[in-house]
Design a protein around this motif. Sequence first.
Motif, PDB file in Angstrom:
ATOM      1  N   ILE A 159       0.651  -1.286  -0.014  1.00 39.24           N
ATOM      2  CA  ILE A 159      -0.013  -0.158  -0.149  1.00 39.24           C
ATOM      3  C   ILE A 159       0.935   1.228  -0.241  1.00 39.24           C
ATOM      4  O   ILE A 159       1.971   1.210   0.573  1.00 39.24           O
ATOM      5  N   ARG A 160       0.656   2.296  -0.683  1.00 32.77           N
ATOM      6  CA  ARG A 160       1.246   3.300  -1.075  1.00 32.77           C
ATOM      7  C   ARG A 160       0.716   4.474   0.029  1.00 32.77           C
ATOM      8  O   ARG A 160      -0.252   5.099   0.019  1.00 32.77           O
ATOM      9  N   GLY A 161       1.653   4.871   1.149  1.00 32.25           N
ATOM     10  CA  GLY A 161       1.200   5.779   2.025  1.00 32.25           C
ATOM     11  C   GLY A 161       1.175   4.909   3.367  1.00 32.25           C
ATOM     12  O   GLY A 161       1.402   3.817   3.510  1.00 32.25           O
TER      13      GLY A 161
ATOM     14  N   PRO B 201      12.938  -8.400  -1.887  1.00 34.90           N
ATOM     15  CA  PRO B 201      12.305  -7.292  -2.620  1.00 34.90           C
ATOM     16  C   PRO B 201      12.757  -6.056  -1.863  1.00 34.90           C
ATOM     17  O   PRO B 201      12.820  -6.048  -0.474  1.00 34.90           O
ATOM     18  N   LEU B 202      12.596  -4.899  -2.601  1.00 29.03           N
ATOM     19  CA  LEU B 202      12.517  -3.403  -1.874  1.00 29.03           C
ATOM     20  C   LEU B 202      11.662  -3.283  -0.450  1.00 29.03           C
ATOM     21  O   LEU B 202      10.568  -3.689  -0.594  1.00 29.03           O
ATOM     22  N   HIS B 203      12.327  -3.141   0.691  1.00 29.05           N
ATOM     23  CA  HIS B 203      11.818  -2.815   1.961  1.00 29.05           C
ATOM     24  C   HIS B 203      11.154  -4.349   2.447  1.00 29.05           C
ATOM     25  O   HIS B 203      10.762  -4.447   3.669  1.00 29.05           O
TER      26      HIS B 203
ATOM     27  N   VAL C  70      14.608  14.538  -1.623  1.00 29.75           N
ATOM     28  CA  VAL C  70      15.469  14.424  -0.214  1.00 29.75           C
ATOM     29  C   VAL C  70      15.099  12.796  -0.018  1.00 29.75           C
ATOM     30  O   VAL C  70      14.096  12.099   0.032  1.00 29.75           O
ATOM     31  N   ASN C  71      16.376  12.178   0.305  1.00 34.99           N
ATOM     32  CA  ASN C  71      16.400  10.453   0.498  1.00 34.99           C
ATOM     33  C   ASN C  71      17.676  10.469   1.343  1.00 34.99           C
ATOM     34  O   ASN C  71      18.875  10.057   1.023  1.00 34.99           O
ATOM     35  N   ARG C  72      17.584  10.623   2.754  1.00 35.74           N
ATOM     36  CA  ARG C  72      18.946  10.508   3.636  1.00 35.74           C
ATOM     37  C   ARG C  72      18.535   9.526   4.722  1.00 35.74           C
ATOM     38  O   ARG C  72      17.205   9.745   5.418  1.00 35.74           O
TER      39      ARG C  72
ATOM     40  N   VAL D 137       8.978  10.376   7.530  1.00 35.22           N
ATOM     41  CA  VAL D 137      10.011  10.402   8.364  1.00 35.22           C
ATOM     42  C   VAL D 137       9.972   8.994   9.093  1.00 35.22           C
ATOM     43  O   VAL D 137       9.023   8.805   9.763  1.00 35.22           O
ATOM     44  N   GLU D 138      11.134   8.272   8.867  1.00 38.56           N
ATOM     45  CA  GLU D 138      10.982   6.691   9.146  1.00 38.56           C
ATOM     46  C   GLU D 138      11.765   6.540  10.054  1.00 38.56           C
ATOM     47  O   GLU D 138      12.839   6.790  10.360  1.00 38.56           O
ATOM     48  N   ALA D 139      11.214   5.679  11.124  1.00 37.81           N
ATOM     49  CA  ALA D 139      12.149   5.085  12.342  1.00 37.81           C
ATOM     50  C   ALA D 139      12.660   3.743  11.670  1.00 37.81           C
ATOM     51  O   ALA D 139      11.925   3.231  10.881  1.00 37.81           O
TER      52      ALA D 139
ATOM     53  N   THR E 269       7.464   9.088 -11.882  1.00 36.06           N
ATOM     54  CA  THR E 269       7.906   7.672 -12.393  1.00 36.06           C
ATOM     55  C   THR E 269       7.114   6.649 -11.443  1.00 36.06           C
ATOM     56  O   THR E 269       7.256   5.393 -11.719  1.00 36.06           O
ATOM     57  N   MET E 270       6.401   7.240 -10.341  1.00 30.26           N
ATOM     58  CA  MET E 270       5.902   6.052  -9.510  1.00 30.26           C
ATOM     59  C   MET E 270       4.381   5.866  -9.797  1.00 30.26           C
ATOM     60  O   MET E 270       3.301   6.982  -9.595  1.00 30.26           O
ATOM     61  N   ALA E 271       3.960   4.663 -10.439  1.00 33.10           N
ATOM     62  CA  ALA E 271       2.583   4.584 -10.671  1.00 33.10           C
ATOM     63  C   ALA E 271       1.620   4.499  -9.827  1.00 33.10           C
ATOM     64  O   ALA E 271       0.526   5.012 -10.043  1.00 33.10           O
TER      65      ALA E 271
ATOM     66  N   THR F   1      17.054   7.487  11.510  1.00 29.10           N
ATOM     67  CA  THR F   1      15.886   8.031  11.066  1.00 29.10           C
ATOM     68  C   THR F   1      16.006   8.303   9.493  1.00 29.10           C
ATOM     69  O   THR F   1      17.216   8.849   8.977  1.00 29.10           O
ATOM     70  N   VAL F   2      15.144   7.957   8.716  1.00 24.74           N
ATOM     71  CA  VAL F   2      15.105   8.234   7.286  1.00 24.74           C
ATOM     72  C   VAL F   2      14.152   9.391   6.808  1.00 24.74           C
ATOM     73  O   VAL F   2      13.050   9.428   7.330  1.00 24.74           O
ATOM     74  N   VAL F   3      14.663  10.230   6.198  1.00 23.01           N
ATOM     75  CA  VAL F   3      13.859  11.510   5.602  1.00 23.01           C
ATOM     76  C   VAL F   3      13.597  11.461   4.095  1.00 23.01           C
ATOM     77  O   VAL F   3      14.751  11.293   3.474  1.00 23.01           O
TER      78      VAL F   3
ATOM     79  N   GLN G 173      14.340  -6.436   5.601  1.00 24.18           N
ATOM     80  CA  GLN G 173      15.495  -5.739   4.838  1.00 24.18           C
ATOM     81  C   GLN G 173      14.868  -4.236   4.494  1.00 24.18           C
ATOM     82  O   GLN G 173      13.882  -4.085   4.009  1.00 24.18           O
ATOM     83  N   PHE G 174      15.664  -3.335   4.797  1.00 19.76           N
ATOM     84  CA  PHE G 174      15.350  -1.869   4.676  1.00 19.76           C
ATOM     85  C   PHE G 174      15.999  -1.659   3.240  1.00 19.76           C
ATOM     86  O   PHE G 174      17.152  -1.881   2.717  1.00 19.76           O
ATOM     87  N   GLY G 175      15.187  -1.129   2.141  1.00 21.27           N
ATOM     88  CA  GLY G 175      15.467  -0.806   0.958  1.00 21.27           C
ATOM     89  C   GLY G 175      16.172  -1.870   0.149  1.00 21.27           C
ATOM     90  O   GLY G 175      15.608  -3.097   0.046  1.00 21.27           O
TER      91      GLY G 175
ATOM     92  N   LEU H 166       9.755   1.537  10.127  1.00 23.52           N
ATOM     93  CA  LEU H 166       8.479   2.050  10.004  1.00 23.52           C
ATOM     94  C   LEU H 166       8.381   3.177   8.937  1.00 23.52           C
ATOM     95  O   LEU H 166       8.762   4.408   9.465  1.00 23.52           O
ATOM     96  N   HIS H 167       7.941   3.157   7.800  1.00 25.49           N
ATOM     97  CA  HIS H 167       8.066   3.857   6.742  1.00 25.49           C
ATOM     98  C   HIS H 167       6.970   5.033   6.937  1.00 25.49           C
ATOM     99  O   HIS H 167       6.296   5.079   5.781  1.00 25.49           O
ATOM    100  N   THR H 168       6.997   5.994   7.625  1.00 30.20           N
ATOM    101  CA  THR H 168       5.630   6.855   7.909  1.00 30.20           C
ATOM    102  C   THR H 168       5.702   7.839   6.928  1.00 30.20           C
ATOM    103  O   THR H 168       6.671   8.842   6.831  1.00 30.20           O
ATOM    104  N   TYR H 169       4.466   8.076   6.296  1.00 26.97           N
ATOM    105  CA  TYR H 169       4.047   9.083   5.245  1.00 26.97           C
ATOM    106  C   TYR H 169       3.165   9.912   6.085  1.00 26.97           C
ATOM    107  O   TYR H 169       2.222   9.882   6.256  1.00 26.97           O
ATOM    108  N   LEU H 170       3.843  11.165   6.657  1.00 26.24           N
ATOM    109  CA  LEU H 170       3.154  12.130   7.205  1.00 26.24           C
ATOM    110  C   LEU H 170       2.572  13.179   6.351  1.00 26.24           C
ATOM    111  O   LEU H 170       3.283  13.815   5.301  1.00 26.24           O
TER     112      LEU H 170
HETATM  113  O1  TA6 Z   1      12.704   5.286   2.683  1.00 28.12           O
HETATM  114  C1  TA6 Z   1      13.361   5.939   1.215  1.00 28.12           C
HETATM  115  C2  TA6 Z   1      13.095   4.814   0.421  1.00 28.12           C
HETATM  116  O2  TA6 Z   1      13.861   3.830   0.523  1.00 28.12           O
HETATM  117  C3  TA6 Z   1      13.414   5.496  -1.225  1.00 28.12           C
HETATM  118  O3  TA6 Z   1      14.770   5.118  -1.664  1.00 28.12           O
HETATM  119  C4  TA6 Z   1      12.196   4.938  -1.993  1.00 28.12           C
HETATM  120  O4  TA6 Z   1      12.455   3.928  -2.365  1.00 28.12           O
HETATM  121  C5  TA6 Z   1      11.295   4.895  -1.060  1.00 28.12           C
HETATM  122  O5  TA6 Z   1      11.928   4.229   0.211  1.00 28.12           O
HETATM  123  C6  TA6 Z   1       9.895   4.222  -1.353  1.00 28.12           C
HETATM  124  O6  TA6 Z   1      10.099   2.915  -1.363  1.00 28.12           O
HETATM  125  P1  TA6 Z   1       8.881   1.990  -2.199  1.00 28.12           P
HETATM  126  O7  TA6 Z   1       9.602   0.668  -2.204  1.00 28.12           O
HETATM  127  O8  TA6 Z   1       7.664   1.946  -1.212  1.00 28.12           O
HETATM  128  O9  TA6 Z   1       8.553   2.770  -3.369  1.00 28.12           O
END
Ligand code: TA6
Length: 287
Positions: free
Chosen positions: A67-69, A85-87, A205-207, A262-264, A247-249, A235-237, A77-79, A160-164
Amino acid sequence: MNFPTLDVVSTIVPGAGDLPKLMLRTSDGARAEIYLHGAHVTSWVPAGGQERLFLSQASQFCAGAPIRGGIPIVFPQFGMSGPLPLHGLARLMRWEFAGADVVNGQAFATFRLRDTEESRRLWANAFLAELTASISENQLAITLAVTNTGAEPFTFTAGLHTYLAVADLAATRVEGLTGLRYCNAAAGWTDHQQIALCVDFTSEVNRIYFDAPAETRLIEPGQTTRIQTTGFRDTVVWNPAADKCATMADLKPDDYQQFVCVEAATIGAPIHLAAGERWQGTQRLVA
Ligand code: TA6
């Protein structure tokens, strides 16, 4: 779909994509929604307040897709820091609802996920993951706990990849990260130190900020959200800005203006669990 009759503070209803979601609420009007798919928090409204999480109107709601958001759970696995798979897998899997209750005005809901034959094909470890969401007045706390239920040690990264939700990205900033070392994934994964007093969002911003403080703040005109963490080290921002967003469908082209992540997380020093050991981390949002 028959679910047990739940007490007044929590009911499970069909959500988007006909996926079941838990509606959690307290007597003072605070409420949250959590999908069993990914144990994914998709909505949080503090008592007397407005929606504080961003949820894409273009999100998929189907097995095997994140789910996006809201608050995606990142585990094990982070990233792309490994072969999964990613995340990782947790946000793609169906969690079990393990109960809800109200204690001292706080409404809790707990979800559980165990390894499956399918997960073991990708990540050979036996685990129990538990997600607890609790709301009260002006706070949402999310706790992720992981237990090694196998006979062998394992290592993982998590977040926890929190979308504020934000109303005016140009006037939004994140404070509390000054002086920290960070990896700038938007600039070739190069190492930097945060000199400025705040992070603003004039470009992508991807830090990944390492060894982050217990509290950071999302500052907007007229409102501050405090983000407090325990158990997570980094913390990831993240904000994709216009080009990446396009580019994100599962994001509309201008959605980047509606959120800041702002991700813990624990990325820099992966968590090692011996057989039977348990780890937990919490992110608390304070409106
Ligand atoms: O947390 C930042 C990040 O790793 C970005 O590189 C970007 O890929 C974002 O997560 C969203 O990832 P997702 O797999 O949900 O599209």
